[in-house]
Design a protein around this motif. Structure first.
Motif, PDB file in Angstrom:
ATOM      1  N   ALA A  60      53.346  14.036  53.757  1.00 47.88           N
ATOM      2  CA  ALA A  60      52.728  13.601  52.501  1.00 47.88           C
ATOM      3  C   ALA A  60      52.523  14.836  51.627  1.00 47.88           C
ATOM      4  O   ALA A  60      51.797  15.758  52.004  1.00 47.88           O
ATOM      5  CB  ALA A  60      51.396  12.909  52.771  1.00 47.88           C
ATOM      6  N   ILE A  61      53.178  14.863  50.487  1.00 47.01           N
ATOM      7  CA  ILE A  61      53.127  16.015  49.583  1.00 47.01           C
ATOM      8  C   ILE A  61      52.138  15.714  48.454  1.00 47.01           C
ATOM      9  O   ILE A  61      52.200  14.657  47.826  1.00 47.01           O
ATOM     10  CB  ILE A  61      54.519  16.314  49.013  1.00 47.01           C
ATOM     11  N   SER A  62      51.235  16.636  48.208  1.00 45.85           N
ATOM     12  CA  SER A  62      50.231  16.437  47.163  1.00 45.85           C
ATOM     13  C   SER A  62      50.863  16.561  45.781  1.00 45.85           C
ATOM     14  O   SER A  62      51.983  17.066  45.620  1.00 45.85           O
ATOM     15  CB  SER A  62      49.119  17.476  47.299  1.00 45.85           C
ATOM     16  N   ALA A  63      50.118  16.125  44.770  1.00 46.52           N
ATOM     17  CA  ALA A  63      50.592  16.266  43.391  1.00 46.52           C
ATOM     18  C   ALA A  63      50.802  17.736  43.048  1.00 46.52           C
ATOM     19  O   ALA A  63      51.759  18.093  42.350  1.00 46.52           O
ATOM     20  CB  ALA A  63      49.595  15.629  42.424  1.00 46.52           C
ATOM     21  N   ARG A  64      49.929  18.606  43.554  1.00 55.13           N
ATOM     22  CA  ARG A  64      50.090  20.039  43.280  1.00 55.13           C
ATOM     23  C   ARG A  64      51.358  20.586  43.940  1.00 55.13           C
ATOM     24  O   ARG A  64      52.015  21.478  43.405  1.00 55.13           O
ATOM     25  CB  ARG A  64      48.858  20.807  43.756  1.00 55.13           C
ATOM     26  N   GLY A  65      51.688  20.053  45.112  1.00 50.87           N
ATOM     27  CA  GLY A  65      52.937  20.451  45.747  1.00 50.87           C
ATOM     28  C   GLY A  65      54.139  20.055  44.910  1.00 50.87           C
ATOM     29  O   GLY A  65      55.105  20.810  44.783  1.00 50.87           O
ATOM     30  N   VAL A  66      54.080  18.856  44.313  1.00 54.00           N
ATOM     31  CA  VAL A  66      55.175  18.399  43.449  1.00 54.00           C
ATOM     32  C   VAL A  66      55.264  19.269  42.196  1.00 54.00           C
ATOM     33  O   VAL A  66      56.361  19.593  41.726  1.00 54.00           O
ATOM     34  CB  VAL A  66      54.988  16.917  43.069  1.00 54.00           C
ATOM     35  N   ILE A  67      54.111  19.663  41.650  1.00 51.42           N
ATOM     36  CA  ILE A  67      54.112  20.547  40.477  1.00 51.42           C
ATOM     37  C   ILE A  67      54.799  21.861  40.820  1.00 51.42           C
ATOM     38  O   ILE A  67      55.615  22.375  40.045  1.00 51.42           O
ATOM     39  CB  ILE A  67      52.670  20.791  39.984  1.00 51.42           C
ATOM     40  N   TYR A  68      54.490  22.406  41.988  1.00 55.22           N
ATOM     41  CA  TYR A  68      55.156  23.637  42.432  1.00 55.22           C
ATOM     42  C   TYR A  68      56.671  23.432  42.506  1.00 55.22           C
ATOM     43  O   TYR A  68      57.451  24.262  42.022  1.00 55.22           O
ATOM     44  CB  TYR A  68      54.608  24.060  43.795  1.00 55.22           C
ATOM     45  N   LEU A  69      57.108  22.320  43.093  1.00 61.95           N
ATOM     46  CA  LEU A  69      58.543  22.051  43.226  1.00 61.95           C
ATOM     47  C   LEU A  69      59.212  21.912  41.859  1.00 61.95           C
ATOM     48  O   LEU A  69      60.331  22.398  41.652  1.00 61.95           O
ATOM     49  CB  LEU A  69      58.758  20.775  44.046  1.00 61.95           C
ATOM     50  N   ARG A  70      58.547  21.252  40.932  1.00 65.48           N
ATOM     51  CA  ARG A  70      59.104  21.103  39.583  1.00 65.48           C
ATOM     52  C   ARG A  70      59.217  22.464  38.905  1.00 65.48           C
ATOM     53  O   ARG A  70      60.188  22.747  38.194  1.00 65.48           O
ATOM     54  CB  ARG A  70      58.218  20.164  38.759  1.00 65.48           C
ATOM     55  N   LEU A  71      58.240  23.322  39.139  1.00 64.03           N
ATOM     56  CA  LEU A  71      58.257  24.650  38.529  1.00 64.03           C
ATOM     57  C   LEU A  71      59.436  25.486  39.013  1.00 64.03           C
ATOM     58  O   LEU A  71      60.117  26.124  38.211  1.00 64.03           O
ATOM     59  CB  LEU A  71      56.949  25.379  38.829  1.00 64.03           C
ATOM     60  N   ILE A  72      59.673  25.482  40.326  1.00 64.43           N
ATOM     61  CA  ILE A  72      60.783  26.306  40.813  1.00 64.43           C
ATOM     62  C   ILE A  72      62.123  25.752  40.326  1.00 64.43           C
ATOM     63  O   ILE A  72      63.110  26.483  40.235  1.00 64.43           O
ATOM     64  CB  ILE A  72      60.776  26.457  42.349  1.00 64.43           C
ATOM     65  N   HIS A  73      62.153  24.447  40.003  1.00 71.30           N
ATOM     66  CA  HIS A  73      63.368  23.859  39.437  1.00 71.30           C
ATOM     67  C   HIS A  73      63.576  24.302  37.993  1.00 71.30           C
ATOM     68  O   HIS A  73      64.710  24.548  37.567  1.00 71.30           O
ATOM     69  CB  HIS A  73      63.282  22.335  39.510  1.00 71.30           C
ATOM     70  N   LEU A  74      62.486  24.428  37.232  1.00 69.61           N
ATOM     71  CA  LEU A  74      62.593  24.711  35.803  1.00 69.61           C
ATOM     72  C   LEU A  74      62.567  26.195  35.449  1.00 69.61           C
ATOM     73  O   LEU A  74      63.016  26.573  34.364  1.00 69.61           O
ATOM     74  CB  LEU A  74      61.453  24.012  35.049  1.00 69.61           C
ATOM     75  N   LEU A  75      62.043  27.031  36.345  1.00 68.86           N
ATOM     76  CA  LEU A  75      61.939  28.449  36.004  1.00 68.86           C
ATOM     77  C   LEU A  75      63.316  29.058  35.750  1.00 68.86           C
ATOM     78  O   LEU A  75      64.279  28.739  36.450  1.00 68.86           O
ATOM     79  CB  LEU A  75      61.231  29.212  37.125  1.00 68.86           C
ATOM     80  N   PRO A  76      63.423  29.941  34.752  1.00 67.51           N
ATOM     81  CA  PRO A  76      64.732  30.506  34.382  1.00 67.51           C
ATOM     82  C   PRO A  76      65.253  31.564  35.347  1.00 67.51           C
ATOM     83  O   PRO A  76      66.365  32.057  35.177  1.00 67.51           O
ATOM     84  CB  PRO A  76      64.451  31.122  33.001  1.00 67.51           C
ATOM     85  N   VAL A  77      64.460  31.942  36.340  1.00 62.20           N
ATOM     86  CA  VAL A  77      64.906  32.931  37.324  1.00 62.20           C
ATOM     87  C   VAL A  77      64.735  32.342  38.720  1.00 62.20           C
ATOM     88  O   VAL A  77      63.900  31.466  38.945  1.00 62.20           O
ATOM     89  CB  VAL A  77      64.108  34.248  37.219  1.00 62.20           C
TER      90      VAL A  77
END
Length: 217
Positions: A60-77
């Motif tokens: 079970a992944i928390s909402a904050r965990g999903v935010i982290y995953l979205r960030l690493i997807h969107l970061l330019p590096v």
């Protein structure tokens, strides 16, 4: 007498829309973040962010965990494991810094590298809001294929809407084609369409069965 140092950990800002208490499966988290299931599993395997087990011993992944995953997807590096772990600590646990990274407002920096994470965080929170709302807007289609879902009080299959989006249909035109739906429904369908992609999914199983049938003829 030496004064006791205050903890460096800060309480993270509370998430809006009741997201603090929401959890997501690996497939759901991947769909919301826009990542492959394999990428999410790898982040968990190398212990880059915390997950829990639900009452059925499923991840079970928390909402904050999903935010982290979205960030690493969107970061330019592309960040290495240590830097990704630091980012996870700073976002989910409120650390002001880790592994040389420091956060001030929406900016995290390390040496000459500076990243604005605010836009990505807000994007992730909006996608989470849409997905949680969408989960409550669907019902099983008892007359259709296993695992197929309909938007409540309609005969509109969620996967159909998602498939049309994947083929390039414009969301604004989709609202005209399906007047019973709202903009959030269309956005949810785009994420939902990703859920059963990959090994072991119902759609993949049907595709394999169809190929075997054609080969046998």
């Amino acid at each position: 007498m030496t004064a006791k140092k205050k903890s460096q950990k800060q309480r993270p800002r509370r998430l809006p829309h009741g997201l603090e208490n929401e959890t997501f499966s690996i497939k759901e988290a991947a769909a919301i973040a826009g990542l492959a299931d394999k990428t999410v599993r790898n982040e968990i395997y190398v212990d880059l962010f915390r997950v829990e087990l639900d009452d059925k011993s499923r991840v079970a992944i928390s909402a904050r965990g999903v935010i982290y995953l979205r960030l690493i997807h969107l970061l330019p590096v592309q960040l290495g494991p240590k830097d990704r772990n630091a980012l996870s600590r700073m976002l989910a646990e409120g650390w002001p810094g880790a592994e040389g990274w420091v956060r001030k407002g929406d900016t995290i920096s390390k040496g000459m590298v500076s990243l604005d994470v605010g836009v990505a965080e807000r994007d992730a929170i909006e996608r989470l809001r849409v997905f949680v709302r969408g989960r409550n807007r669907v019902d099983s289609d008892t007359g259709g294929p296993a695992g197929d879902m309909l938007f409540k009080d309609t005969a509109i299959r969620v996967r159909l809407v998602g498939a049309l989006l994947a083929r390039g249909a414009e969301p604004a035109k989709m609202l005209t084609a399906f007047p019973a739906l709202q903009a959030d429904d269309i956005a949810f369908a785009g994420m939902f369409a990703r859920l059963n992609k990959g090994p072991g999914s119902a759609s993949t199983g049907r595709a394999r069965a169809a190929r075997r049938s054609r080969t046998a003829r």
